[in-house]
Enzyme design. Structure first.
Site, PDB file in Angstrom:
ATOM      1  N   VAL A   1       0.820  -1.206   0.000  1.00  0.00           N
ATOM      2  CA  VAL A   1       0.000   0.000   0.000  1.00  0.00           C
ATOM      3  C   VAL A   1       0.857   1.260   0.000  1.00  0.00           C
ATOM      4  CG1 VAL A   1      -0.210   0.101   2.533  1.00  0.00           C
ATOM      5  CG2 VAL A   1      -1.988   1.135   1.089  1.00  0.00           C
TER       6      VAL A   1
ATOM      7  N   HIS B   1      -1.204   8.419  -2.695  1.00  0.00           N
ATOM      8  CA  HIS B   1      -0.984   9.482  -3.672  1.00  0.00           C
ATOM      9  C   HIS B   1      -1.871  10.659  -3.302  1.00  0.00           C
ATOM     10  CE1 HIS B   1       1.357   6.843  -6.152  1.00  0.00           C
ATOM     11  NE2 HIS B   1       0.345   6.029  -6.404  1.00  0.00           N
TER      12      HIS B   1
ATOM     13  N   GLY C   1       6.694   1.345  -7.902  1.00  0.00           N
ATOM     14  CA  GLY C   1       5.953   0.108  -8.128  1.00  0.00           C
ATOM     15  C   GLY C   1       5.623  -0.002  -9.602  1.00  0.00           C
TER      16      GLY C   1
ATOM     17  N   LEU D   1       6.583   5.602 -10.521  1.00  0.00           N
ATOM     18  CA  LEU D   1       7.131   6.091  -9.256  1.00  0.00           C
ATOM     19  C   LEU D   1       6.447   7.389  -8.845  1.00  0.00           C
ATOM     20  CD1 LEU D   1       9.276   8.652  -9.921  1.00  0.00           C
ATOM     21  CD2 LEU D   1      10.528   6.765 -10.943  1.00  0.00           C
ATOM     22  N   ALA D   2       6.612   7.724  -7.573  1.00  0.00           N
ATOM     23  CA  ALA D   2       6.022   8.941  -7.017  1.00  0.00           C
ATOM     24  C   ALA D   2       7.052   9.633  -6.141  1.00  0.00           C
ATOM     25  CB  ALA D   2       4.773   8.607  -6.202  1.00  0.00           C
TER      26      ALA D   2
ATOM     27  N   CYS E   1       4.091   0.980   2.216  1.00  0.00           N
ATOM     28  CA  CYS E   1       4.782  -0.131   1.541  1.00  0.00           C
ATOM     29  C   CYS E   1       4.888  -1.360   2.435  1.00  0.00           C
ATOM     30  CB  CYS E   1       6.151   0.307   1.042  1.00  0.00           C
ATOM     31  SG  CYS E   1       6.063   1.722  -0.084  1.00  0.00           S
TER      32      CYS E   1
END
Length: 224
Positions: free
Chosen positions: A72, A75, A159, A171-172, A188
């Protein structure tokens, strides 16, 4: 073929997920790679390894199941999300090298702001030393088994999904966001992991600039 960069603005996660999956399923060997840059309204996403117990209290924030790797994450506004849609076979690299290049793009983006990004073995993403995010020393260690994440903050999550040699998800990078939703999850899957953004560690960067900088780095690492 040159990579096509698309700035999507603030877009719904589920809609974007469906769009990049459809793009990947219908692309041909002649389809140019694309890089989608966006941010999402508040949402928790569960990867294929996600476990319900790591969502502690979603509250009013939706939880969306995803087919990316990992567990998890969150965002929200003020975060730069990058979705490279890449034909890895045409680029001539395997998944391990692809992940390395994604992480390296983030590390070099942070370096441009004077921040030192770190990898952690077995925990994809990029981390900073909370005691000295601008120093070049290693992360604190060895870890205390009672508090393995002491002194470490996660600033970028990663991810991906690969289908028919083609990647999606991505990615973030946390830039200037409300970090409180991370308190509702074990990010995560790691209890006690602190999540930070550039603003928290004293780097005032506009998310639009960060998106442009990250996009430049990703293009340089993911172009033939």
């Amino acid at each position: 073929m040159a990579m096509q960069r698309r700035r999507l603005g603030r877009v719904d996660y589920a809609t974007t997920f469906d769009a990049m999956r459809a793009f990947t399923e219908t692309r041909t060997p002649g389809t140019p790679d694309e890089l989608w840059l966006c941010e999402h309204p508040p949402v928790f996403t569960q990867g294929l390894a996600g476990k319900a117990e790591h969502v502690l209290d979603a509250g009013d924030i939706p939880v969306v199941a995803s087919n990316r790797g990992g567990q998890v994450t969150y965002h929200g506004p003020g975060q730069v999300v990058a979705y490279p849609l890449i034909d890895l076979q045409a680029l001539g690299i395997f998944v391990k090298e692809y992940v390395f290049r994604l992480e390296q793009a983030v590390i070099k983006t942070l370096e441009g702001y004077g921040v030192t990004g770190h990898r952690v073995t077995g925990a994809p993403g990029i981390y900073v030393n909370l005691c000295d995010p601008f120093g070049h020393g290693a992360l604190p260690g060895p870890p205390d088994p009672r508090d393995p994440w002491r002194g470490i903050g996660k600033i970028a999550a990663l991810g991906i999904k690969v289908s028919r040699h083609c990647s999606y998800h991505g990615l973030a990078l946390n830039v200037a966001m409300d970090l409180s939703p991370y308190e509702r999850i074990n990010p995560c899957g790691y209890a006690g992991l602190r999540t930070v953004d550039l603003s928290t560690i004293g780097v005032p960067v506009d998310p639009e600039r960060a998106a442009a900088d990250l996009g430049d780095r990703l293009e340089s690492y993911l172009s033939p």
